[in-house]
Design a protein around this motif. Structure first.
Motif, PDB file in Angstrom:
ATOM      1  N   LEU A   1       0.835  -1.190   0.000  1.00 13.90           N
ATOM      2  CA  LEU A   1       0.000   0.000   0.000  1.00 13.90           C
ATOM      3  C   LEU A   1       0.869   1.239   0.000  1.00 13.90           C
ATOM      4  O   LEU A   1       1.995   1.217   0.509  1.00 13.90           O
ATOM      5  CB  LEU A   1      -0.905   0.005   1.234  1.00 13.90           C
ATOM      6  CG  LEU A   1      -1.800  -1.214   1.424  1.00 13.90           C
ATOM      7  CD1 LEU A   1      -2.466  -1.173   2.784  1.00 13.90           C
ATOM      8  CD2 LEU A   1      -2.846  -1.281   0.332  1.00 13.90           C
ATOM      9  N   GLU A   2       0.326   2.312  -0.516  1.00 11.43           N
ATOM     10  CA  GLU A   2       1.073   3.565  -0.528  1.00 11.43           C
ATOM     11  C   GLU A   2       1.208   4.069   0.902  1.00 11.43           C
ATOM     12  O   GLU A   2       0.244   4.099   1.670  1.00 11.43           O
ATOM     13  CB  GLU A   2       0.344   4.592  -1.386  1.00 11.43           C
ATOM     14  CG  GLU A   2       1.149   5.846  -1.618  1.00 11.43           C
ATOM     15  CD  GLU A   2       0.490   6.771  -2.613  1.00 11.43           C
ATOM     16  OE1 GLU A   2       0.650   7.989  -2.442  1.00 11.43           O
ATOM     17  OE2 GLU A   2      -0.173   6.277  -3.541  1.00 11.43           O
ATOM     18  N   GLY A   3       2.425   4.455   1.263  1.00 11.99           N
ATOM     19  CA  GLY A   3       2.695   4.956   2.600  1.00 11.99           C
ATOM     20  C   GLY A   3       2.192   6.364   2.800  1.00 11.99           C
ATOM     21  O   GLY A   3       1.771   7.046   1.861  1.00 11.99           O
ATOM     22  N   ASP A   4       2.244   6.823   4.048  1.00 10.31           N
ATOM     23  CA  ASP A   4       1.718   8.138   4.368  1.00 10.31           C
ATOM     24  C   ASP A   4       2.800   9.199   4.586  1.00 10.31           C
ATOM     25  O   ASP A   4       2.512  10.309   5.006  1.00 10.31           O
ATOM     26  CB  ASP A   4       0.820   8.053   5.596  1.00 10.31           C
ATOM     27  CG  ASP A   4       1.477   7.315   6.750  1.00 10.31           C
ATOM     28  OD1 ASP A   4       2.674   6.996   6.663  1.00 10.31           O
ATOM     29  OD2 ASP A   4       0.781   7.056   7.750  1.00 10.31           O
ATOM     30  N   SER A   5       4.061   8.834   4.308  1.00  9.91           N
ATOM     31  CA  SER A   5       5.129   9.813   4.481  1.00  9.91           C
ATOM     32  C   SER A   5       6.293   9.498   3.547  1.00  9.91           C
ATOM     33  O   SER A   5       6.357   8.428   2.949  1.00  9.91           O
ATOM     34  CB  SER A   5       5.609   9.815   5.935  1.00  9.91           C
ATOM     35  OG  SER A   5       6.329   8.626   6.206  1.00  9.91           O
ATOM     36  N   LYS A   6       7.235  10.436   3.448  1.00  9.91           N
ATOM     37  CA  LYS A   6       8.429  10.212   2.633  1.00  9.91           C
ATOM     38  C   LYS A   6       9.355   9.202   3.293  1.00  9.91           C
ATOM     39  O   LYS A   6      10.112   8.517   2.619  1.00  9.91           O
ATOM     40  CB  LYS A   6       9.173  11.527   2.404  1.00  9.91           C
ATOM     41  CG  LYS A   6       8.451  12.456   1.468  1.00  9.91           C
ATOM     42  CD  LYS A   6       9.258  13.701   1.199  1.00  9.91           C
ATOM     43  CE  LYS A   6       8.503  14.616   0.258  1.00  9.91           C
ATOM     44  NZ  LYS A   6       9.264  15.823  -0.052  1.00  9.91           N
ATOM     45  N   ILE A   7       9.279   9.119   4.608  1.00 15.45           N
ATOM     46  CA  ILE A   7      10.120   8.165   5.335  1.00 15.45           C
ATOM     47  C   ILE A   7       9.635   6.735   5.090  1.00 15.45           C
ATOM     48  O   ILE A   7      10.431   5.822   4.959  1.00 15.45           O
ATOM     49  CB  ILE A   7      10.131   8.486   6.843  1.00 15.45           C
ATOM     50  CG1 ILE A   7      10.774   9.852   7.062  1.00 15.45           C
ATOM     51  CG2 ILE A   7      10.870   7.409   7.623  1.00 15.45           C
ATOM     52  CD1 ILE A   7      10.654  10.360   8.476  1.00 15.45           C
ATOM     53  N   LYS A   8       8.323   6.554   5.033  1.00 16.45           N
ATOM     54  CA  LYS A   8       7.730   5.243   4.756  1.00 16.45           C
ATOM     55  C   LYS A   8       6.817   5.351   3.535  1.00 16.45           C
ATOM     56  O   LYS A   8       5.598   5.412   3.657  1.00 16.45           O
ATOM     57  CB  LYS A   8       6.926   4.754   5.963  1.00 16.45           C
ATOM     58  CG  LYS A   8       7.764   4.401   7.161  1.00 16.45           C
ATOM     59  CD  LYS A   8       6.892   3.811   8.237  1.00 16.45           C
ATOM     60  CE  LYS A   8       7.736   3.363   9.411  1.00 16.45           C
ATOM     61  NZ  LYS A   8       6.922   2.742  10.449  1.00 16.45           N
TER      62      LYS A   8
END
Length: 195
Positions: free
Chosen positions: A63-70
């Motif tokens: 799934l698409e993550g919610d931040s640039k870190i993840k």
């Protein structure tokens, strides 16, 4: 008889696919080995589903993550025969190719008895049984997880994410021996698998 089950703890799984490799290796199942033979499908799940040469797969839900870190979220799963207590695949098989062994709890496969009707595939609520062309029998026959009753890979996973409690009772030693017979193999670094 004590009920047995395969326990998969997805919170410990790192998707190393050690169990998938162990299954293919033990059962002498082929894998694509040629250069670029296994085409990129856009997911790390490979193969895309169970087939006549793959009896167990680690599934990837990406799934698409919610931040640039993840940027990506992962959920791993294990897909193989559930070895049901009341196995519908075995109950509809007219040739007796699938039989639930009451002693081990596994649904056993007898390819030589398979008539190729594929009723088991239709009856399985988990969509597990697959068919393969068997050159020795000169027909298309059932192929699915056997539970490796001849091996019983209790420690395929080092993170203990897969277990089958009480399979050989609870008295086997740390080295994987029960009554002088080796029943464990260290393949998965996370021990998420167990019998």
């Amino acid at each position: 008889m004590t009920e047995k089950a395969v326990y998969f703890d997805s919170s410990k799984c790192t998707a190393c696919k050690g169990c998938q490799v162990a299954c293919k290796t033990w059962n002498n199942l082929p894998s694509p080995l040629g250069t670029n033979e296994a085409k990129w499908s856009g997911t790390h799940q490979n193969p895309a589903d169970l087939n006549g040469d793959t009896r167990l797969i680690i599934t990837f839900n990406e799934l698409e993550g919610d931040s640039k870190i993840k940027p990506v979220k992962w959920a791993f799963g294990r897909r193989a025969c559930q070895h049901c207590t009341d196995a519908s695949c075995a109950s509809v098989c007219p040739g007796g190719a699938l039989v639930r062994n009451e002693e081990t709890g596994f649904v056993e496969v007898y390819q030589d008895k398979c008539v190729g009707c594929q009723y088991c595939h239709s009856a399985c609520p988990f969509d597990v049984p697959r068919y393969e062309s068997n050159g020795l029998l000169d027909k298309t026959v059932i192929d699915k997880c056997t539970g490796c009753a001849d091996r019983v890979a209790v420690r395929s996973c080092r993170l203990s994410s897969i277990m089958v409690p009480g399979h050989y009772g609870d008295n086997y030693n740390q080295d994987g021996f029960h009554q002088g017979k080796r029943i464990q193999y260290q393949i998965c670094m996370t021990s998420i698998l167990g019998l």
